[in-house]
Design an enzyme around this catalytic site. Structure first.
Site, PDB file in Angstrom:
ATOM      1  N   SER A 170     -14.703 -42.868  73.652  1.00  0.00           N
ATOM      2  CA  SER A 170     -14.866 -43.274  75.004  1.00  0.00           C
ATOM      3  C   SER A 170     -14.465 -44.518  75.458  1.00  0.00           C
ATOM      4  O   SER A 170     -14.760 -45.560  74.677  1.00  0.00           O
ATOM      5  CB  SER A 170     -16.371 -43.143  74.982  1.00  0.00           C
ATOM      6  OG  SER A 170     -16.738 -43.443  76.454  1.00  0.00           O
ATOM      7  N   SER A 171     -13.747 -44.607  76.704  1.00  0.00           N
ATOM      8  CA  SER A 171     -13.532 -45.778  77.179  1.00  0.00           C
ATOM      9  C   SER A 171     -14.853 -46.602  77.692  1.00  0.00           C
ATOM     10  O   SER A 171     -14.706 -47.867  77.900  1.00  0.00           O
ATOM     11  CB  SER A 171     -12.818 -45.457  78.531  1.00  0.00           C
ATOM     12  OG  SER A 171     -13.304 -44.787  79.602  1.00  0.00           O
ATOM     13  N   ASP A 314     -13.371 -35.720  83.249  1.00  0.00           N
ATOM     14  CA  ASP A 314     -14.368 -34.817  84.056  1.00  0.00           C
ATOM     15  C   ASP A 314     -13.752 -33.913  84.915  1.00  0.00           C
ATOM     16  O   ASP A 314     -14.122 -32.678  85.191  1.00  0.00           O
ATOM     17  CB  ASP A 314     -14.994 -35.893  84.827  1.00  0.00           C
ATOM     18  CG  ASP A 314     -16.074 -36.455  84.030  1.00  0.00           C
ATOM     19  OD1 ASP A 314     -16.287 -36.000  82.724  1.00  0.00           O
ATOM     20  OD2 ASP A 314     -16.648 -37.502  84.334  1.00  0.00           O
ATOM     21  N   LYS A 341     -19.525 -35.253  75.204  1.00  0.00           N
ATOM     22  CA  LYS A 341     -20.232 -35.412  76.638  1.00  0.00           C
ATOM     23  C   LYS A 341     -21.504 -34.758  76.584  1.00  0.00           C
ATOM     24  O   LYS A 341     -22.244 -34.904  75.455  1.00  0.00           O
ATOM     25  CB  LYS A 341     -19.455 -34.865  77.557  1.00  0.00           C
ATOM     26  CG  LYS A 341     -17.827 -35.443  77.830  1.00  0.00           C
ATOM     27  CD  LYS A 341     -17.932 -36.893  78.284  1.00  0.00           C
ATOM     28  CE  LYS A 341     -16.551 -37.369  78.639  1.00  0.00           C
ATOM     29  NZ  LYS A 341     -16.627 -38.455  79.416  1.00  0.00           N
TER      30      LYS A 341
END
Length: 428
Positions: A170-171, A314, A341
């Protein structure tokens, strides 16, 4: 809102949508405003579950703010430095990854004693890349239940130094480190190991940090250098642009069954990577027109596409349901982080798309979709995932009704989504 929502077939989509403020930007600028010197007025602020969790946490940490009656303006009085609390406290982050991850880093500064917890799904989501990096800088962090996941106990201690961070999960982890590092005792150098996912979100973070007076240097997004003892400075006023992921649903609807839809709040100058979804629709056959602060979409003969969607995971969910209205197969690649997510989105999307009659091939980090000749009416399980609910609302653009279970889950980022969809369809 009831436990389910029946969406009748929509004949045509047409009109203009004013987008709610971006969730990703809202929670970033809330935290930056809290750390800054001075008062910051945030307009086009997003009033949603995720931003409320951030606000409640900041309040518990002594940050003062006011929110307008309509929820779209927030004024924050910054504390001009790290967030501290004189007493041990526990903060609830719900299922908001931005809140959990950003605060884990920021609260590793100083000497506070804070427990960060979350909802059931949050307690399953990974935290170890961030925790491992923070521990390299001497942060004192303890897993309280399951290793590598929340809840966490934070006792400060972070000083800075040389950190390595795995970039493939994840960023948000890198964003968290970037936001807290300017307040550290020592200069911080971050080396990203492996592939950096969702890079546009890191670009967004760096842009917003510049707005608040912070300098970060980097080399090709592989190494980042942050000077210690910097001060966040309030810009006085910051207008939050519209949510680009939210725009994707309305643009896709126009591509499928327009009319013409104009989304206002994002455009050529947007700092969000998900605006590039308009380019994806154009490649599929839709007609796109860009303005400075708007995007227009008109329908075209849509064709399947093969896309690496790592930079906008997304919006990739919107592509998955749009694929059911296109000719030929669609392959969405490099989306392993779907599995990490709000739910395992790869498994969930595959299951729900099959209900509609689609042929699905699901891999570890990709999905292939072939639309059936005739879509089937179905009841869509949303897995308490806002993006699944909004993506599958596009099925109402077929000739059959669709039932969305737990439609209220959209309150995480877009509480009035279904009202705006109804407005564009002419049913209100």
């Amino acid at each position: 809102m009831s436990k389910s929502l029946n969406l009748e077939p929509i004949g045509k989509i047409n009109g203009t949508v004013y987008l709610p403020g971006s969730k990703s930007i809202s929670n970033r600028v809330l935290l930056l405003s809290a750390l800054a010197a001075g008062k910051t007025r945030l307009t086009n602020f997003l009033d949603s579950d995720d931003t409320r969790y951030m606000l409640e946490a900041l309040k518990a940490l002594g940050v003062r703010y006011t929110v307008s009656k309509n929820g779209t303006c927030c004024e924050v009085e910054g504390v001009n430095g790290p967030l501290n609390t004189p007493h041990p406290i526990e903060l609830m982050t719900g299922n908001a990854g931005t809140v959990m991850r950003f605060l884990t880093a920021v609260l590793s500064l100083g000497q506070s004693d804070v427990v960060l917890t979350g909802g059931a799904r949050m307690k399953e989501r990974p935290m170890d890349p961030l925790v491992d990096a923070l521990r390299q800088g001497n942060a004192q962090i303890t897993y309280l239940e399951k290793k590598n996941s929340p809840p966490l106990r934070l006792r400060g201690g972070f000083r800075g130094g040389n950190l390595t961070l795995r970039g493939n999960i994840s960023s948000q982890f890198l964003t968290a480190l970037l936001i807290m590092a300017p307040l550290a005792e020592q200069d911080t150098a971050i080396e990203v190991q492996g592939f950096l996912v969702s890079k546009p979100y890191v670009e967004m973070t760096l842009h917003l940090m510049r707005v608040f007076g912070i300098s970060v240097t980097h080399k090709h997004y592989r190494t980042f250098n942050i000077k210690a003892h910097q001060k966040f400075k309030s810009p006085g006023h910051y207008r939050i642009e519209g949510d680009a992921t939210a725009a994707s649903y309305f643009l896709a609807a126009a591509a499928i069954k327009g009319g013409c839809v104009r989304v206002i709040g994002v455009g050529q100058k947007s700092i969000q990577g998900d605006v590039q979804f308009a380019d994806v629709l154009q490649k599929m056959g839709a007609f796109i027109h860009w303005g400075e602060d708007y995007i227009e979409c008109r329908p075209g003969r849509l064709k399947g596409i093969d896309m690496d969607m790592n930079s906008m995971p997304d919006a990739a969910m919107t592509l998955a349901t749009t694929a059911l209205f296109s000719e030929g197969p669609t392959r969405i690649q490099n989306i392993y982080n779907w599995r990490l997510k709000e739910t395992d989105r790869l498994s969930a999307m595959s299951a729900e798309l099959r209900k509609l009659g689609a042929q699905i091939k699901e891999g570890q980090d990709y999905i292939e979709i072939i639309s059936p000749k005739n879509l089937k009416a179905a009841e869509i399980q949303t897995y308490n995932d806002h993006r699944i609910a909004m993506s599958f609302s596009l099925m109402a653009l077929s000739d059959m009704p669709i039932r969305i279970l737990n439609p209220r889950c959209t309150s995480k980022t877009f509480p009035d989504f279904f009202q705006k969809l109804a407005y564009l369809s002419g049913t209100v």
